[in-house]
Scaffold this active site. Structure first.
Site, mmCIF file in Angstrom:
data_model
loop_
_atom_site.group_PDB
_atom_site.id
_atom_site.type_symbol
_atom_site.label_atom_id
_atom_site.label_comp_id
_atom_site.label_asym_id
_atom_site.label_seq_id
_atom_site.Cartn_x
_atom_site.Cartn_y
_atom_site.Cartn_z
ATOM 1 N N CYS A 133 49.106 17.811 7.124
ATOM 2 C CA CYS A 133 49.441 16.454 6.690
ATOM 3 C C CYS A 133 48.269 15.799 5.972
ATOM 4 C CB CYS A 133 49.828 15.604 7.894
ATOM 5 S SG CYS A 133 51.347 16.106 8.711
ATOM 6 N N ASP B 240 47.715 18.059 24.256
ATOM 7 C CA ASP B 240 47.190 17.795 22.913
ATOM 8 C C ASP B 240 45.684 17.543 23.053
ATOM 9 O OD1 ASP B 240 46.423 16.526 20.375
ATOM 10 O OD2 ASP B 240 48.564 16.343 20.008
ATOM 11 N N CYS C 201 60.180 39.674 21.354
ATOM 12 C CA CYS C 201 61.390 39.757 22.184
ATOM 13 C C CYS C 201 62.231 40.993 21.901
ATOM 14 C CB CYS C 201 62.252 38.510 22.009
ATOM 15 S SG CYS C 201 63.114 38.422 20.412
ATOM 16 N N ARG D 273 74.508 3.908 30.298
ATOM 17 C CA ARG D 273 75.120 4.346 29.035
ATOM 18 C C ARG D 273 75.209 5.866 28.951
ATOM 19 N NH1 ARG D 273 75.208 -0.458 29.806
ATOM 20 N NH2 ARG D 273 75.362 -2.054 28.173
#
Length: 258
Positions: free
Chosen positions: A186, A59, A246, A11
């Protein structure tokens, strides 16, 4: 690609913007995903099902019952397991051909300087401002595109910061490293479960476009979503010459690469 891969990715191959060449680029790519929670779960799963050849997951946390409301890479039987190994199991049950490197630790300069030279794209799926700035600085040092997402309560944002483009800002152009906002977690603020899925999926989409060259990225634009009304707002971004990461002064005294 072998016959099984031609079928699995058919696909994608049917899309003129990807085709055989784009899918080959995905199969050969290395993506670093920092954070294996709400954003990192859908991002990593979609990168794997799309055929990204190598994923590094970073993590330090373990799966907790409260994570399961939104972190779809994890399950009840993996509570207490490191999130990166839990996500690795989920990924390889979907696509065993993907090479997954699970690193159960916090991201730091040394680790990122070791990983980024071989990475094609980096995804910031964290919820910590200091870590976001650290990841951004490493991406600027190593000239690697960064796909950054965030979500809290019903509000979300996503952008791409691509230091390979002369006029593309970095994360620090938009958010000053020296002026961190009040952290929103959260655990105390809450988060609408599907919102992290929306943003994580978009992060995967941006990474896949960057690798396969399927279309222009979000570099130079910040998308913000209010999920209460499902309204998107777009802000155009510019590189800041005074940016400490930057900008012109920073570029005159770059940090040596490892």
């Amino acid at each position: 690609m072998n016959d099984d891969q031609l079928l699995r990715y058919s696909r994608h191959i049917l899309l003129d913007e990807i085709g055989i060449e784009g899918q080959e680029r995905l199969l050969q790519a290395h993506v670093v995903v920092v954070g294996a929670g709400g954003l990192g779960s859908p991002a990593a799963l979609y990168l794997a099902t799309a055929g990204v050849g190598r994923l590094t997951l970073i993590d330090p946390d373990q799966v907790d019952l409260t994570n399961l409301q939104r972190q779809i890479a994890h399950s009840m039987n993996r509570i207490g397991q490191a999130k990166v190994t839990s996500a690795q199991e989920a990924i390889q049950s979907l696509n065993p051909d993907v090479q997954v490197q699970p690193l159960a630790q916090k991201a730091n300069d040394e680790l990122l300087d070791r990983l980024l030279p071989t990475a094609d794209v980096v995804l910031d799926c964290t919820d910590n401002y200091r870590t976001r700035q650290l990841i951004n600085a490493a991406c600027v040092r190593h000239q690697r595109p960064l796909v950054s997402g965030a979500a809290i309560r019903f509000d979300a944002q996503i952008s791409v910061f691509d230091p390979r483009q002369a006029h593309s800002p970095c994360y620090a152009c938009l958010f000053d490293p020296a002026a961190p906002p009040e952290e929103a977690q959260c655990a105390t603020m809450g988060v609408f479960a599907p919102l992290v899925g929306i943003v994580g999926s978009l992060q995967a989409a941006e990474a896949l476009k960057l690798i396969s060259l399927a279309g222009p990225s979000l570099a130079g634009r910040l998308l913000m979503l209010d999920a209460r009304s499902m309204e998107w707002t777009q802000m155009k971004l510019k590189r800041q010459s005074a940016c400490p990461v930057c900008g012109e002064a920073a570029n005159r005294h770059p940090k040596p690469q490892v």
